[in-house]
Design a protein around this motif. Structure first.
Motif, PDB file in Angstrom:
ATOM      1  N   ASN A  57      -3.694  34.453  26.938  1.00 36.92           N
ATOM      2  CA  ASN A  57      -5.113  34.228  27.211  1.00 36.92           C
ATOM      3  C   ASN A  57      -5.923  33.887  25.966  1.00 36.92           C
ATOM      4  OD1 ASN A  57      -5.914  34.699  30.138  1.00 36.92           O
ATOM      5  ND2 ASN A  57      -4.467  36.362  29.762  1.00 36.92           N
ATOM      6  N   VAL A  58      -5.241  33.727  24.831  1.00 35.02           N
ATOM      7  CA  VAL A  58      -5.927  33.314  23.604  1.00 35.02           C
ATOM      8  C   VAL A  58      -5.978  31.791  23.586  1.00 35.02           C
ATOM      9  CG1 VAL A  58      -5.850  33.308  21.077  1.00 35.02           C
ATOM     10  CG2 VAL A  58      -5.182  35.374  22.342  1.00 35.02           C
ATOM     11  N   ASP A  59      -7.183  31.247  23.574  1.00 34.76           N
ATOM     12  CA  ASP A  59      -7.355  29.795  23.526  1.00 34.76           C
ATOM     13  C   ASP A  59      -6.830  29.255  22.206  1.00 34.76           C
ATOM     14  OD1 ASP A  59      -8.685  29.802  26.007  1.00 34.76           O
ATOM     15  OD2 ASP A  59     -10.621  30.157  25.039  1.00 34.76           O
ATOM     16  N   THR A  60      -6.460  27.993  22.207  1.00 36.61           N
ATOM     17  CA  THR A  60      -5.883  27.391  21.015  1.00 36.61           C
ATOM     18  C   THR A  60      -6.844  27.407  19.826  1.00 36.61           C
ATOM     19  OG1 THR A  60      -6.527  25.207  21.811  1.00 36.61           O
ATOM     20  CG2 THR A  60      -4.273  25.904  22.263  1.00 36.61           C
ATOM     21  N   LEU A 105     -13.574  35.718  16.502  1.00 31.81           N
ATOM     22  CA  LEU A 105     -12.618  35.036  17.372  1.00 31.81           C
ATOM     23  C   LEU A 105     -11.225  35.560  17.067  1.00 31.81           C
ATOM     24  CD1 LEU A 105     -13.767  31.303  17.121  1.00 31.81           C
ATOM     25  CD2 LEU A 105     -14.173  32.897  19.001  1.00 31.81           C
ATOM     26  N   VAL A 106     -10.434  35.713  18.094  1.00 28.74           N
ATOM     27  CA  VAL A 106      -9.024  36.040  17.930  1.00 28.74           C
ATOM     28  C   VAL A 106      -8.284  34.718  17.975  1.00 28.74           C
ATOM     29  CG1 VAL A 106      -7.041  37.252  18.920  1.00 28.74           C
ATOM     30  CG2 VAL A 106      -9.334  38.287  19.041  1.00 28.74           C
ATOM     31  N   ARG A 113       1.479  30.868  16.339  1.00 29.08           N
ATOM     32  CA  ARG A 113       1.595  29.507  16.879  1.00 29.08           C
ATOM     33  C   ARG A 113       3.070  29.178  17.142  1.00 29.08           C
ATOM     34  NH1 ARG A 113      -2.270  26.015  18.864  1.00 29.08           N
ATOM     35  NH2 ARG A 113      -3.615  26.961  17.331  1.00 29.08           N
ATOM     36  N   ARG A 114       3.969  29.607  16.255  1.00 26.62           N
ATOM     37  CA  ARG A 114       5.407  29.403  16.497  1.00 26.62           C
ATOM     38  C   ARG A 114       5.852  30.176  17.733  1.00 26.62           C
ATOM     39  NH1 ARG A 114       5.366  29.550  10.974  1.00 26.62           N
ATOM     40  NH2 ARG A 114       6.105  31.695  10.785  1.00 26.62           N
ATOM     41  N   THR A 156     -15.294  29.996  36.564  1.00 26.18           N
ATOM     42  CA  THR A 156     -15.563  30.199  35.133  1.00 26.18           C
ATOM     43  C   THR A 156     -14.368  30.764  34.388  1.00 26.18           C
ATOM     44  OG1 THR A 156     -16.404  32.442  35.438  1.00 26.18           O
ATOM     45  CG2 THR A 156     -18.003  30.630  35.608  1.00 26.18           C
ATOM     46  N   SER A 157     -13.279  31.055  35.097  1.00 28.40           N
ATOM     47  CA  SER A 157     -12.153  31.731  34.439  1.00 28.40           C
ATOM     48  C   SER A 157     -11.158  30.793  33.789  1.00 28.40           C
ATOM     49  CB  SER A 157     -11.414  32.608  35.450  1.00 28.40           C
ATOM     50  OG  SER A 157     -10.693  31.790  36.376  1.00 28.40           O
ATOM     51  N   THR A 158     -11.368  29.501  33.884  1.00 32.54           N
ATOM     52  CA  THR A 158     -10.396  28.587  33.294  1.00 32.54           C
ATOM     53  C   THR A 158     -10.371  28.757  31.784  1.00 32.54           C
ATOM     54  OG1 THR A 158     -12.035  26.829  33.177  1.00 32.54           O
ATOM     55  CG2 THR A 158     -10.619  26.872  35.129  1.00 32.54           C
ATOM     56  N   LEU A 159      -9.180  28.625  31.204  1.00 29.41           N
ATOM     57  CA  LEU A 159      -9.039  28.751  29.765  1.00 29.41           C
ATOM     58  C   LEU A 159      -9.731  27.589  29.079  1.00 29.41           C
ATOM     59  CD1 LEU A 159      -5.330  29.888  29.391  1.00 29.41           C
ATOM     60  CD2 LEU A 159      -7.386  31.285  29.175  1.00 29.41           C
ATOM     61  N   GLY A 160     -10.179  27.861  27.876  1.00 30.29           N
ATOM     62  CA  GLY A 160     -10.853  26.833  27.089  1.00 30.29           C
ATOM     63  C   GLY A 160      -9.853  25.912  26.423  1.00 30.29           C
ATOM     64  N   PRO A 161     -10.301  25.226  25.350  1.00 30.86           N
ATOM     65  CA  PRO A 161      -9.444  24.238  24.674  1.00 30.86           C
ATOM     66  C   PRO A 161      -8.193  24.875  24.090  1.00 30.86           C
ATOM     67  CG  PRO A 161     -11.620  24.398  23.609  1.00 30.86           C
ATOM     68  CD  PRO A 161     -11.595  25.367  24.734  1.00 30.86           C
TER      69      PRO A 161
END
Length: 161
Positions: A57-60, A105-106, A113-114, A156-161
């Motif tokens: 759930n952490v956005d990029t 921000l987390v 990322r790996r 509104t629950s869609t993940l961001g970028p």
């Protein structure tokens, strides 16, 4: 359908196993356990099933703690503790939110990322197994229907970028 009060324990169990939430939870638990095992085999021994839900759930580009708490349906304090654990393991970091100096921000670290890349590759392989079971059209339909339900129930629950 008879009243649940009139059903036998066996009938209740059979009904319970067909409830959408139960099916979704069951598949989610199975996939999470498989993914954790595969990630361990790839050298990510520190990753636990509880981490996978949060990391997914952490956005990029990073996500605020309060948003993570909403996405995983728990308290900000519980998410903060889990994020602290993941920070100690090197998967995430907290950085100042450029849009709000009071917030953090987390974000994934390079190690995180790996891990994300490995997880995405392994999930694609797990899903390929599902596709063998239900076919390409079935998998496409399943994803479309679940996305439609999710977007309709909580746009509104869609993940961001």
């Amino acid at each position: 359908m008879p009243s649940f009060d009139e059903m036998s324990p066996t009938e209740i169990r059979i009904h319970r196993e067909s409830v959408l939430l139960r099916l979704l939870l069951r598949v989610s638990q199975i996939e999470t356990e498989q993914l954790a095992g595969r990630l361990h085999a790839l050298g990510h021994e520190a990753v636990q099933p509880s981490h996978i839900r949060l990391l997914g759930n952490v956005d990029t580009e990073g996500t605020r703690l309060i948003v993570l708490a909403e996405r995983v349906s728990t308290t900000r304090q519980a998410v903060s503790q889990l994020v602290s654990e993941l920070e100690r393991r090197g998967y995430v970091e907290r950085t100042p939110d450029p849009d709000d100096g009071r917030a953090a921000l987390v974000r994934h670290t390079p190690v995180g990322r790996r891990l994300l890349n490995d997880a995405l590759r392994e999930m694609a392989d797990i899903e390929a197994g599902y596709e063998k079971a239900i076919g390409r059209d079935g998998m496409s339909t399943l994803k479309h229907v679940l996305r439609t339900i999710a977007d309709t129930a909580d746009p509104t629950s869609t993940l961001g970028p």
